[in-house]
Design an enzyme around this catalytic site. Structure first.
Site, PDB file in Angstrom:
ATOM      1  N   ASP A 131      45.055  40.735  38.701  1.00  0.00           N
ATOM      2  CA  ASP A 131      44.999  42.146  39.078  1.00  0.00           C
ATOM      3  C   ASP A 131      46.292  42.911  38.789  1.00  0.00           C
ATOM      4  O   ASP A 131      46.523  43.989  39.325  1.00  0.00           O
ATOM      5  CB  ASP A 131      44.542  42.351  40.531  1.00  0.00           C
ATOM      6  CG  ASP A 131      45.292  41.477  41.503  1.00  0.00           C
ATOM      7  OD1 ASP A 131      46.396  41.043  41.148  1.00  0.00           O
ATOM      8  OD2 ASP A 131      44.775  41.232  42.606  1.00  0.00           O
TER       9      ASP A 131
ATOM     10  N   ASP B 231      42.603  43.639  47.115  1.00  0.00           N
ATOM     11  CA  ASP B 231      41.860  42.603  46.446  1.00  0.00           C
ATOM     12  C   ASP B 231      41.308  41.725  47.563  1.00  0.00           C
ATOM     13  O   ASP B 231      41.816  41.741  48.674  1.00  0.00           O
ATOM     14  CB  ASP B 231      42.846  41.812  45.579  1.00  0.00           C
ATOM     15  CG  ASP B 231      42.125  40.863  44.655  1.00  0.00           C
ATOM     16  OD1 ASP B 231      40.988  41.163  44.273  1.00  0.00           O
ATOM     17  OD2 ASP B 231      42.717  39.832  44.326  1.00  0.00           O
TER      18      ASP B 231
ATOM     19  N   ASP C  56      47.032  39.711  44.910  1.00  0.00           N
ATOM     20  CA  ASP C  56      47.840  38.495  44.809  1.00  0.00           C
ATOM     21  C   ASP C  56      48.413  38.340  43.408  1.00  0.00           C
ATOM     22  O   ASP C  56      49.124  37.392  43.122  1.00  0.00           O
ATOM     23  CB  ASP C  56      47.029  37.257  45.185  1.00  0.00           C
ATOM     24  CG  ASP C  56      45.778  37.105  44.333  1.00  0.00           C
ATOM     25  OD1 ASP C  56      45.571  37.950  43.429  1.00  0.00           O
ATOM     26  OD2 ASP C  56      45.027  36.161  44.560  1.00  0.00           O
TER      27      ASP C  56
HETATM   28  P1  ADP Z   1      38.540  38.830  43.496  1.00  0.00           P
HETATM   29  O1  ADP Z   1      38.276  40.266  43.285  1.00  0.00           O
HETATM   30  O2  ADP Z   1      37.836  38.330  44.725  1.00  0.00           O
HETATM   31  O3  ADP Z   1      39.962  38.466  43.461  1.00  0.00           O
HETATM   32  P2  ADP Z   1      38.180  37.894  40.758  1.00  0.00           P
HETATM   33  O4  ADP Z   1      38.127  39.191  40.034  1.00  0.00           O
HETATM   34  O5  ADP Z   1      39.377  37.060  40.595  1.00  0.00           O
HETATM   35  O6  ADP Z   1      37.816  38.061  42.315  1.00  0.00           O
HETATM   36  O7  ADP Z   1      36.917  37.043  40.311  1.00  0.00           O
HETATM   37  C1  ADP Z   1      35.608  37.560  40.468  1.00  0.00           C
HETATM   38  C2  ADP Z   1      34.549  36.511  40.329  1.00  0.00           C
HETATM   39  O8  ADP Z   1      34.610  35.928  39.042  1.00  0.00           O
HETATM   40  C3  ADP Z   1      34.713  35.358  41.290  1.00  0.00           C
HETATM   41  O9  ADP Z   1      34.083  35.600  42.518  1.00  0.00           O
HETATM   42  C4  ADP Z   1      34.022  34.240  40.526  1.00  0.00           C
HETATM   43  O10 ADP Z   1      32.639  34.315  40.697  1.00  0.00           O
HETATM   44  C5  ADP Z   1      34.345  34.555  39.091  1.00  0.00           C
HETATM   45  N1  ADP Z   1      35.526  33.840  38.638  1.00  0.00           N
HETATM   46  C6  ADP Z   1      36.718  34.353  38.327  1.00  0.00           C
HETATM   47  N2  ADP Z   1      37.584  33.416  37.920  1.00  0.00           N
HETATM   48  C7  ADP Z   1      36.934  32.241  38.008  1.00  0.00           C
HETATM   49  C8  ADP Z   1      37.267  30.862  37.742  1.00  0.00           C
HETATM   50  N3  ADP Z   1      38.500  30.520  37.346  1.00  0.00           N
HETATM   51  N4  ADP Z   1      36.324  29.928  37.941  1.00  0.00           N
HETATM   52  C9  ADP Z   1      35.098  30.270  38.357  1.00  0.00           C
HETATM   53  N5  ADP Z   1      34.724  31.512  38.623  1.00  0.00           N
HETATM   54  C10 ADP Z   1      35.595  32.497  38.453  1.00  0.00           C
HETATM   55 MG    MG Z   2      41.866  38.151  42.553  1.00  0.00          MG
END
Ligand code: ADP
Ligand code: MG
Length: 637
Positions: free
Chosen positions: A534, A337, A530
């Protein structure tokens, strides 16, 4: 040593003192004339002194219809030898066998204690301030969430919480393997299991004892023993089949050759009489039994895994069972991730582009909407806003993973998230040319602007990828929900072999499935995350590694390996530990079975007597156990 072990040691010494002169007499080295029955009676003294518990266990085994175990092997072999008049050898075998047992018991006990010392994080009490201002010691179980506890220098933190008064340095080595003390002060959170080094701390607890870090870690470590590796299962199945097989083989060895000799006359000429021939073959069969005792393998394999799990947890790597240790050693592909795994997950706001309302307000609405989420983005926005949040102003919060947040702030609909979220709520948005993660904000269906945030790589991220390559990992792939541009920059900076961007959590599962099928037959796939949104991927991969996961229940649940801090170098370290451990297991199996095979051959040919057999058995066992204990020492890996 336990009481039982001391007792065994005493019996061994007494028996040895008796045995040595008797042996010298029976071999004719010391000339004393004694009738045969007197010798037998005398030899029985050390034999029963040292071996009565083995005889008893063998008898119990027969009674409970679980006949074939090591005690049975030893009993048959030694009674057989004594019955054939080989008093000295019969007693010696029992004596040496018990020396081996004692050694093994002490070694296992020691490594167990070592591990529980390493894992010495179970708090015994908590201090709370009584009404009169004096400290009271209470059972940590009784402390309610939100109470204030006092932790004095030198004491263990009993329950997770946040410091309300005082500053100190904490030793977190039992939790994370990190030996450098960590400075903490008011508003910092502290984890149970760490040790307060210098100042008095007042801490408001944020969990109950059962839900605190220390309890969770202990649960996890205690349950690890239940998850047996393939090698361990193999060994116990092997022993179940092997021991009876050996017994029947010995029986055949005792009976068939002399019968054959009597019937055909073949080979019988080598013996003075039929009686001598029988005696010789039965004795060979007894030797065979002693040699085939499987204890070295049966003991050293589980001990190696046990020590490996212990050594790893000392380094802040919790592995939920030896089966996972085994899988870990075969990892060839690692998927990551991004946020919180490769990057710090602590975003800085680098710009706020706003229209028509002002920047403060955009940030305020965003922080309000994000007030309940534990996503790194939410934490960062709240930190950037910097003021306490009145949660009464916020309602109807809905977190859409991979998109962002929908909520009502002061009664107004607010959407905070990425382009996908804006498309979903049907609000046209502005593209931004800044590099970084763009968080768009819409209020009452109107576009209000975007916040540009950027994350930094973890200090060790590059080294971690290099270490993985050196540990034999061929493919490193980053899976992220972030934009292509951000993903590409990160992947390039840390030196990943591959990346996939703009993934929703369910896309990540699909990606892992694809990687799994591509890598089939070429080792296992690990996913490192983390644990924040996921968890499904963690459980789908061959092995799920959660890092910096002490805060997240979901991650501890879903992962197979939990890294207690968020140092990415630990991933390679976990793999190296598993390789070392599996290597040692293999060495032991090959070494023990190899020596046994040679001895068996020699004994079948009549070239090895019982002395050789038992010396080989005990010797192999001691070496195998010492080798297994090496699994504990993995600090330098
Ligand atoms: P990563 O794969 O980097 O862990 P996530 O799947 O958690 O990312 O989130 C992907 C995208 O969704 C983030 O880059 C953001 O744009 C958006 N996102 C997710 N959760 C939030 C949140 N709580 N507030 C704002 N944007 C969010
Ligand atoms: Mg994440």
């Amino acid at each position: 040593m336990t009481k039982k072990q001391k007792n065994l040691l005493a019996r061994i010494l007494v028996a040895a003192v008796f045995f040595v002169p008797l042996y010298l007499i029976s071999e004719g080295i010391v000339q004393v004339e004694l009738p045969k029955w007197a010798m037998l009676a005398l030899f029985l003294v050390p034999y029963l002194t040292v071996g009565w518990d083995i005889l008893r266990k063998a008898a119990l085994g027969v009674k409970n219809r679980r006949v074939f175990d090591e005690c049975f092997l030893m009993t048959v072999a030694t009674v057989g030898a004594i019955a054939l008049g080989e008093f000295g050898e019969g007693v010696a075998v029992m004596l040496l066998y018990q020396v081996g047992e004692l050694f093994q018991g002490v070694a296992v006990g020691r490594s167990r204690r070592n591990i529980s010392e390493l894992m010495d994080i179970r708090p015994d009490y908590a201090n709370i301030e009584g009404e009169d201002g004096n400290l009271q010691r209470v059972d940590p179980d009784e402390v309610e969430t939100g109470s204030v506890i006092v932790i004095q220098p030198g004491e263990k933190v009993p329950i997770d919480g946040v410091i309300v008064e005082g500053a100190s340095a904490l030793n977190t080595s039992a939790l994370t393997g990190e030996s450098k003390p960590m400075d903490v002060t008011v508003d910092d959170s502290v984890l149970s299991g760490s040790i307060n080094l210098s100042g008095v701390l007042k801490v408001r607890t944020t969990a109950e004892f059962e839900e605190s870090t220390a309890s969770k870690i202990l649960d996890l470590v205690e349950n690890a023993a239940a998850n047996k590796s393939k090698s361990e299962n193999f060994i116990s199945r092997f022993a179940r089949v092997y021991t009876p097989f050996v017994c029947y083989a010995a029986l055949a060895l005792a009976v068939l050759p002399p019968l054959l000799g009597m019937l055909t006359g073949l080979g019988a000429s080598a013996f003075a009489s039929t009686g001598a021939m029988w005696r010789e073959w039965v004795l060979r069969a007894c030797t065979f039994l002693v040699i085939s005792c499987p204890c070295a393998v049966v003991i050293s394999v589980p001990l190696s895994f046990f020590a490996g799990l212990g050594g790893a947890s000392n380094q802040g790597i919790l592995i939920k069972g030896s089966n996972y240790l085994e899988t870990l050693s075969q990892v060839r592909t690692v998927a990551f991730d991004k946020t919180g795994t490769i990057t710090k997950g602590s975003f800085e706001v680098t710009a706020v582009h706003h229209n028509p309302i002002d920047a403060r307000q955009v940030l305020e609405y965003a922080a309000m909407a994000e007030c309940h989420s534990s996503h790194p983005i939410s934490l960062s926005l709240r930190r950037a806003y910097g003021k306490p949040i009145d949660q009464n102003r916020v309602s109807d919060v809905r977190e859409i993973s991979g998109h962002g947040i929908l909520a009502k702030v002061d009664g107004a609909d607010v959407a905070v998230g990425n382009e996908r979220l804006m498309n979903r709520v049907g609000v046209p948005f502005q593209h931004c040319h800044h590099t970084g993660t763009i968080i768009h904000v819409a209020i009452r269906g109107e576009y209000a602007g975007h916040i540009v945030i950027s994350d930094t790589l973890k200090e060790n991220a590059r080294e971690a990828m290099e270490a993985l390559r050196r540990a034999g990992v061929e493919r490193t792939v980053m899976l992220t929900g972030d934009e292509e541009r951000v993903a590409q920059a990160v992947a390039h900076d840390v030196g990943l072999t591959d990346y996939r961007a703009r993934l929703l959590p369910q896309d990540k599962v699909a990606c892992v499935e694809q990687l799994l099928s591509e890598g089939r037959g070429r080792g296992k796939l690990a996913f490192v995350g983390d644990g924040i949104n996921d968890a499904p991927v963690l459980s789908r991969a061959d092995i799920g590694i959660a890092m910096g996961a002490l805060g997240s229940d979901a991650a501890i649940e879903a992962a197979d390996v939990v890294l207690m801090d968020d140092d990415p170098l630990k991933i390679a370290k976990a793999i190296r530990i598993s390789r070392k451990c599996l290597g040692i297991v293999k060495q032991n199996i090959i070494f023990a079975l190899g020596v046994k095979a040679v001895c068996l051959l020699l004994s079948a040919l009549g070239l090895a007597n019982m002395w050789v057999a038992i010396a080989a058995d005990v010797g192999v066992m001691v070496l195998a156990v010492l080798n297994a204990i090496r699994c504990l020492f993995v600090k330098k890996l």
